[in-house]
Design a protein around this motif. Structure first.
Motif, PDB file in Angstrom:
ATOM      1  N   LEU A   2       0.643  -1.173   0.033  1.00  0.00           N
ATOM      2  CA  LEU A   2       0.028   0.003   0.047  1.00  0.00           C
ATOM      3  C   LEU A   2       0.687   1.246   0.085  1.00  0.00           C
ATOM      4  O   LEU A   2       0.587   2.304  -0.717  1.00  0.00           O
ATOM      5  N   ARG A   3       1.748   1.415   0.652  1.00  0.00           N
ATOM      6  CA  ARG A   3       2.727   2.265   0.894  1.00  0.00           C
ATOM      7  C   ARG A   3       3.313   2.533  -0.680  1.00  0.00           C
ATOM      8  O   ARG A   3       3.671   3.743  -1.035  1.00  0.00           O
ATOM      9  N   ILE A   4       3.862   1.469  -1.424  1.00  0.00           N
ATOM     10  CA  ILE A   4       4.459   1.699  -2.672  1.00  0.00           C
ATOM     11  C   ILE A   4       3.451   2.429  -3.626  1.00  0.00           C
ATOM     12  O   ILE A   4       3.793   3.324  -4.473  1.00  0.00           O
ATOM     13  N   LEU A   5       2.277   1.719  -3.536  1.00  0.00           N
ATOM     14  CA  LEU A   5       1.149   2.141  -4.370  1.00  0.00           C
ATOM     15  C   LEU A   5       0.794   3.869  -4.240  1.00  0.00           C
ATOM     16  O   LEU A   5       0.578   4.567  -5.179  1.00  0.00           O
ATOM     17  N   ALA A   6       0.890   4.278  -2.976  1.00  0.00           N
ATOM     18  CA  ALA A   6       0.633   5.687  -2.556  1.00  0.00           C
ATOM     19  C   ALA A   6       1.795   6.252  -2.795  1.00  0.00           C
ATOM     20  O   ALA A   6       1.717   7.513  -3.393  1.00  0.00           O
ATOM     21  N   ALA A   7       2.973   5.935  -2.902  1.00  0.00           N
ATOM     22  CA  ALA A   7       4.406   6.668  -3.095  1.00  0.00           C
ATOM     23  C   ALA A   7       4.291   6.931  -4.750  1.00  0.00           C
ATOM     24  O   ALA A   7       4.798   7.981  -5.076  1.00  0.00           O
TER      25      ALA A   7
END
Length: 61
Positions: A2-7
């Protein structure tokens, strides 16, 4: 993931977020993670899982 997608600026709707958080299939999570690194849309990440027979065989070698 989820953090990668958000970034990468990809928004994740509630249903997709729950699908990701609820997934316990490590091969599928690995596949999604690889896709998340290159995807332009969330749908590119969460498309139907292909057969992992080849992937499992390659890992066993």
């Amino acid at each position: 993931m989820l953090r990668i997608l958000a970034a990468r600026g990809l928004s994740v709707d509630g249903k997709s977020r729950q699908r990701i958080l609820g997934c316990t299939d490590l091969d599928l999570l690995d596949l999604w993670l690889e896709r998340a690194l290159r995807a332009n849309h969330l749908s590119d990440v969460l498309i139907q899982k292909p057969s992992t027979t080849g992937r499992a065989s390659a890992r066993a070698r």
